[in-house]
Scaffold this motif. Sequence first.
Motif, PDB file in Angstrom:
ATOM      1  N   ALA A 127      37.317  37.165  30.167  1.00 35.35           N
ATOM      2  CA  ALA A 127      37.682  38.555  29.412  1.00 35.35           C
ATOM      3  C   ALA A 127      38.938  39.064  29.501  1.00 35.35           C
ATOM      4  O   ALA A 127      39.431  39.805  28.879  1.00 35.35           O
ATOM      5  N   LYS A 128      39.326  39.093  30.806  1.00 32.57           N
ATOM      6  CA  LYS A 128      40.612  39.546  31.169  1.00 32.57           C
ATOM      7  C   LYS A 128      41.777  38.726  30.597  1.00 32.57           C
ATOM      8  O   LYS A 128      42.890  39.143  30.618  1.00 32.57           O
ATOM      9  N   GLY A 129      41.599  37.574  30.540  1.00 33.61           N
ATOM     10  CA  GLY A 129      42.773  36.500  30.324  1.00 33.61           C
ATOM     11  C   GLY A 129      43.484  36.273  31.370  1.00 33.61           C
ATOM     12  O   GLY A 129      44.693  36.251  31.757  1.00 33.61           O
ATOM     13  N   PRO A 158      37.741  42.583  39.240  1.00 31.66           N
ATOM     14  CA  PRO A 158      39.252  42.961  39.147  1.00 31.66           C
ATOM     15  C   PRO A 158      39.302  44.318  38.488  1.00 31.66           C
ATOM     16  O   PRO A 158      38.442  44.792  37.951  1.00 31.66           O
ATOM     17  N   SER A 159      40.494  44.907  38.185  1.00 34.59           N
ATOM     18  CA  SER A 159      40.794  46.027  37.413  1.00 34.59           C
ATOM     19  C   SER A 159      40.588  45.439  35.904  1.00 34.59           C
ATOM     20  O   SER A 159      40.798  44.396  35.702  1.00 34.59           O
ATOM     21  N   ALA A 160      39.963  46.697  35.393  1.00 25.16           N
ATOM     22  CA  ALA A 160      39.224  46.263  33.819  1.00 25.16           C
ATOM     23  C   ALA A 160      40.210  46.474  32.916  1.00 25.16           C
ATOM     24  O   ALA A 160      40.081  47.075  32.045  1.00 25.16           O
ATOM     25  N   ASN A 161      41.303  45.563  33.042  1.00 29.07           N
ATOM     26  CA  ASN A 161      42.178  45.594  31.952  1.00 29.07           C
ATOM     27  C   ASN A 161      42.549  44.318  31.603  1.00 29.07           C
ATOM     28  O   ASN A 161      42.126  43.355  32.392  1.00 29.07           O
ATOM     29  N   ARG A 162      43.080  43.941  30.286  1.00 29.84           N
ATOM     30  CA  ARG A 162      43.587  42.676  29.998  1.00 29.84           C
ATOM     31  C   ARG A 162      44.597  42.364  31.140  1.00 29.84           C
ATOM     32  O   ARG A 162      45.314  42.904  31.612  1.00 29.84           O
ATOM     33  N   VAL A 181      48.483  47.552  31.963  1.00 32.12           N
ATOM     34  CA  VAL A 181      47.939  48.809  32.969  1.00 32.12           C
ATOM     35  C   VAL A 181      46.750  48.689  33.065  1.00 32.12           C
ATOM     36  O   VAL A 181      45.764  48.676  32.318  1.00 32.12           O
ATOM     37  N   SER A 182      46.690  49.181  34.703  1.00 26.14           N
ATOM     38  CA  SER A 182      45.035  49.485  35.083  1.00 26.14           C
ATOM     39  C   SER A 182      44.534  50.654  34.162  1.00 26.14           C
ATOM     40  O   SER A 182      45.161  51.455  34.072  1.00 26.14           O
ATOM     41  N   PRO A 183      42.903  50.357  33.991  1.00 23.91           N
ATOM     42  CA  PRO A 183      42.504  51.348  33.644  1.00 23.91           C
ATOM     43  C   PRO A 183      41.804  52.631  34.530  1.00 23.91           C
ATOM     44  O   PRO A 183      41.293  52.569  35.258  1.00 23.91           O
ATOM     45  N   VAL A 196      45.435  54.805  41.802  1.00 28.81           N
ATOM     46  CA  VAL A 196      46.222  53.631  41.995  1.00 28.81           C
ATOM     47  C   VAL A 196      45.116  52.573  42.544  1.00 28.81           C
ATOM     48  O   VAL A 196      44.202  52.996  43.311  1.00 28.81           O
ATOM     49  N   GLU A 197      45.154  51.203  42.538  1.00 28.78           N
ATOM     50  CA  GLU A 197      44.266  50.479  43.271  1.00 28.78           C
ATOM     51  C   GLU A 197      44.483  50.373  44.475  1.00 28.78           C
ATOM     52  O   GLU A 197      45.059  51.023  45.272  1.00 28.78           O
ATOM     53  N   SER A 198      43.782  49.757  45.314  1.00 28.76           N
ATOM     54  CA  SER A 198      43.191  49.823  46.681  1.00 28.76           C
ATOM     55  C   SER A 198      44.215  49.000  47.407  1.00 28.76           C
ATOM     56  O   SER A 198      45.065  48.343  47.072  1.00 28.76           O
ATOM     57  N   SER A 224      55.858  40.630  37.253  1.00 30.72           N
ATOM     58  CA  SER A 224      55.673  41.265  36.181  1.00 30.72           C
ATOM     59  C   SER A 224      53.931  41.502  35.844  1.00 30.72           C
ATOM     60  O   SER A 224      53.198  40.744  35.865  1.00 30.72           O
ATOM     61  N   HIS A 225      53.541  42.969  35.877  1.00 34.36           N
ATOM     62  CA  HIS A 225      52.256  43.445  36.057  1.00 34.36           C
ATOM     63  C   HIS A 225      52.072  44.958  35.551  1.00 34.36           C
ATOM     64  O   HIS A 225      53.285  45.367  35.572  1.00 34.36           O
ATOM     65  N   TYR A 226      51.322  45.366  35.219  1.00 38.90           N
ATOM     66  CA  TYR A 226      50.827  46.639  34.608  1.00 38.90           C
ATOM     67  C   TYR A 226      51.839  46.871  33.652  1.00 38.90           C
ATOM     68  O   TYR A 226      52.736  48.097  33.521  1.00 38.90           O
TER      69      TYR A 226
HETATM   70 MG    MG Z   1      44.508  44.458  38.383  1.00 40.30          MG
END
Ligand code: MG
Length: 373
Positions: A98-100, A186-190, A194-196, A223-225, A278-280
Amino acid sequence: MGHRGRPGDRRGRGRRGDAAGWQPAALRQGRLAQPGFRLPRRAPGGGDRVTARLGPGEVARAAALLRQGALVAFPTETVYGLGGDATDGQAVAGIFAAKGRPHFNPLICHYPDAEAAFADVHADDRARALAARFWPGALTLVLPRRPTCRVDLLAGAGLDTLAVRVPAHPLALDLLRQAGMPVAAPSANRSGQVSPTTPEHVLDGLSGRIAAVLDGGACPVGVESTVLDLTGTGPVLLRPGGVEAEAIEALLGPVGRALPLAAAAASQSLRSPGLMLSHYAPSLPVRLGARSVAADEALLAFGPALPGAAVAWSLSEGGDLREAAARLFAGLRWLDAEGARQGCARIAVMPVPETGLGVAINDRLARAAAPRP
Ligand code: MG
Ligand code: TXA
């Protein structure tokens, strides 16, 4: 990798083959007759898959979906998680699909309390002290798996360690209690996006790819943990996040830092795959450290906004880092959409101090600005 259900696994039967973790067919067909389901958003492209939006009173339904092997996004205090039964290889494979997300990037397992978490991993005195001080809360501990660990190996990307956390959000805790199993999330984004921090963000990326999103409004931390590795002799900070490193050091003494971003990019053997540079990434390029702004730039402001931007989002006018963290991902998403609509060339970001939560904010901004793969 082969991730079929174990022999006799109730979830190994009758599941759709194309998107593991999708809600069972009977439930999908019956959804309109079920009062718990609100009017769902249609999948982009006109497909017949729909993602139900569940209200805060529908935790039991969300838990039932998880038990059936379906994927449910849920709020935590940090960001929305894309949850699946961590003991079910098919559900876990569905999260990656789902996230790829690359399969080498392991997932965090979520538990309702420390006792449940430490049933799956070996907790030493440091882990117990941290759990007592920071759980429920925005701290993830990487610990050695117990031989009896129930979590599917794929969730941990085949590592002999496991990342565990107890989130501080009443809906998340209720969901985890009612689900009765560790929930990989995981964070619920592709992947790479960017994280949701709102259910709308979740649906923007995952509508039609998951069974449901549990609506808890906006996430308070944003922001994430913080991810802390306790598998070696000294603790190592793998990802700065919602719990400041200073607070951990006050309890444990000095904490090592994983490779800085630039060195991590050059390294072939990342200690934590989530350290990928590269992320977010929003779709517009990102320019950091802006002390002036051009007319074709969208501005992410911290403190009093620079004049002259085409569009601007204030992280915190008063320079408050907690407020800034909570508004970071929503701001990046908004500037990306609004800036593109107004023909902006890039997003310019004003400097954020490198202290407290500013460390996590700057880490996410550096990744958003990093060269794209
Ligand atoms: Mg994440
Ligand atoms: O706040 C959060 O942590 C959110 C919410 C949903 O809990 N979750 C989250 O998950 O951010 P995710 O998958 O986007 O990030 C997990 C991070 C990644 O950097 C991953 O590489 C690292 O944790 N990680 C997970 N398991 C690990 C392990 N066994 N060893 C080292 N790093 C690990």
